[in-house]
Write a protein that holds these residues in place. Structure first.
Motif, PDB file in Angstrom:
ATOM      1  N   ASP A  92      -1.245  -4.155   9.833  1.00  0.00           N
ATOM      2  CA  ASP A  92      -0.898  -5.211  10.792  1.00  0.00           C
ATOM      3  C   ASP A  92       0.220  -6.099  10.254  1.00  0.00           C
ATOM      4  OD1 ASP A  92      -3.015  -6.037   8.935  1.00  0.00           O
ATOM      5  OD2 ASP A  92      -2.963  -7.962   9.995  1.00  0.00           O
ATOM      6  N   LEU A  93       0.418  -6.105   8.948  1.00  0.00           N
ATOM      7  CA  LEU A  93       1.524  -6.838   8.328  1.00  0.00           C
ATOM      8  C   LEU A  93       2.738  -5.929   8.118  1.00  0.00           C
ATOM      9  CD1 LEU A  93      -0.442  -8.883   5.630  1.00  0.00           C
ATOM     10  CD2 LEU A  93       0.359  -9.658   7.872  1.00  0.00           C
ATOM     11  N   GLU A  94       2.658  -4.720   8.696  1.00  0.00           N
ATOM     12  CA  GLU A  94       3.717  -3.717   8.581  1.00  0.00           C
ATOM     13  C   GLU A  94       3.957  -3.303   7.130  1.00  0.00           C
ATOM     14  OE1 GLU A  94       7.110  -4.067  11.247  1.00  0.00           O
ATOM     15  OE2 GLU A  94       6.126  -5.815  12.140  1.00  0.00           O
ATOM     16  N   HIS A  95       2.860  -3.161   6.392  1.00  0.00           N
ATOM     17  CA  HIS A  95       2.912  -2.659   5.017  1.00  0.00           C
ATOM     18  C   HIS A  95       2.645  -1.157   5.035  1.00  0.00           C
ATOM     19  CE1 HIS A  95       1.711  -6.824   3.201  1.00  0.00           C
ATOM     20  NE2 HIS A  95       2.919  -6.818   3.717  1.00  0.00           N
ATOM     21  N   HIS A  96       3.249  -0.442   4.108  1.00  0.00           N
ATOM     22  CA  HIS A  96       2.969   0.983   3.966  1.00  0.00           C
ATOM     23  C   HIS A  96       3.004   1.383   2.493  1.00  0.00           C
ATOM     24  CE1 HIS A  96       7.410   1.111   4.177  1.00  0.00           C
ATOM     25  NE2 HIS A  96       7.302   2.191   3.439  1.00  0.00           N
ATOM     26  N   ASP A 142       6.883  -3.643   2.320  1.00  0.00           N
ATOM     27  CA  ASP A 142       6.789  -4.356   3.595  1.00  0.00           C
ATOM     28  C   ASP A 142       7.831  -3.836   4.588  1.00  0.00           C
ATOM     29  OD1 ASP A 142       9.235  -5.570   3.002  1.00  0.00           O
ATOM     30  OD2 ASP A 142       8.386  -7.549   2.665  1.00  0.00           O
ATOM     31  N   PHE A 143       7.874  -4.436   5.784  1.00  0.00           N
ATOM     32  CA  PHE A 143       8.760  -3.969   6.848  1.00  0.00           C
ATOM     33  C   PHE A 143      10.239  -4.106   6.499  1.00  0.00           C
ATOM     34  CE2 PHE A 143       7.925  -8.395   7.573  1.00  0.00           C
ATOM     35  CZ  PHE A 143       9.140  -8.918   7.981  1.00  0.00           C
ATOM     36  N   ASP A 144      10.568  -4.952   5.541  1.00  0.00           N
ATOM     37  CA  ASP A 144      11.959  -5.119   5.097  1.00  0.00           C
ATOM     38  C   ASP A 144      12.328  -4.168   3.965  1.00  0.00           C
ATOM     39  OD1 ASP A 144      12.739  -7.140   6.838  1.00  0.00           O
ATOM     40  OD2 ASP A 144      12.029  -8.739   5.511  1.00  0.00           O
ATOM     41  N   GLY A 145      11.370  -3.359   3.518  1.00  0.00           N
ATOM     42  CA  GLY A 145      11.623  -2.452   2.413  1.00  0.00           C
ATOM     43  C   GLY A 145      11.438  -3.096   1.054  1.00  0.00           C
ATOM     44  N   LYS A 146      10.879  -4.298   1.033  1.00  0.00           N
ATOM     45  CA  LYS A 146      10.654  -5.004  -0.239  1.00  0.00           C
ATOM     46  C   LYS A 146       9.301  -4.608  -0.816  1.00  0.00           C
ATOM     47  CE  LYS A 146      13.424  -8.950   1.091  1.00  0.00           C
ATOM     48  NZ  LYS A 146      13.394 -10.344   1.522  1.00  0.00           N
ATOM     49  N   VAL A 147       9.252  -4.537  -2.143  1.00  0.00           N
ATOM     50  CA  VAL A 147       8.013  -4.194  -2.840  1.00  0.00           C
ATOM     51  C   VAL A 147       7.082  -5.403  -2.801  1.00  0.00           C
ATOM     52  CG1 VAL A 147       7.008  -3.531  -5.051  1.00  0.00           C
ATOM     53  CG2 VAL A 147       9.203  -2.570  -4.344  1.00  0.00           C
TER      54      VAL A 147
END
Length: 134
Positions: free
Chosen positions: A60-64, A100-105
């Protein structure tokens, strides 16, 4: 007939509620298997890696999930179980991350090393006894 009076009150968030609300944070991430510096005997180079994330992933926080093998992202690896096929023999590095959704670790495991042990065919065994010729 009496008139009805209405009064609009400003809506505000309690300062104490805003001050105590903390952003979400993962507690830990780690690779369960293989262990650091472990030798994996696999003649075809296939093996499974397993990770652990606490608390569980928050999509839901757009984490993968992202797995790195030898510093490169493993494509289509988006869960805590990673099935690798035909990995070359030798020493490799493995790391597990939440992105995260921005590609940040968001959080990452320490990088660990493991060793794939495969039978090497096509080379004479120089240590094998030589048959005695009369």
């Amino acid at each position: 007939m009496t008139g009805v009076q209405t009064c609009a009150l400003p809506i505000s968030v309690s300062q104490s509620t805003a001050a105590t609300a903390k952003p979400f944070k993962y507690e830990s991430i780690r690779i369960l298997s293989p262990q650091d510096d472990e030798g994996i005997r696999s003649n075809n180079g296939d093996f499974t890696a397993k990770g652990e994330l606490l608390p569980p992933l928050r999509p839901d926080l757009e984490h993968h999930i992202q797995w790195l093998l030898d510093g490169k992202e493993v494509p289509d690896a988006n869960g805590l179980t990673l099935n690798l096929k035909n990995v070359d023999r030798g020493t490799h590095q493995l790391q597990l991350r939440v992105i995260d959704f921005d590609g940040k670790v968001v959080i990452e495991s320490p990088t660990l090393s493991f060793h794939i042990l495969r039978v090497r065919l096509g080379r004479e065994n120089i240590y094998a006894p030589t048959p005695f010729a009369p």
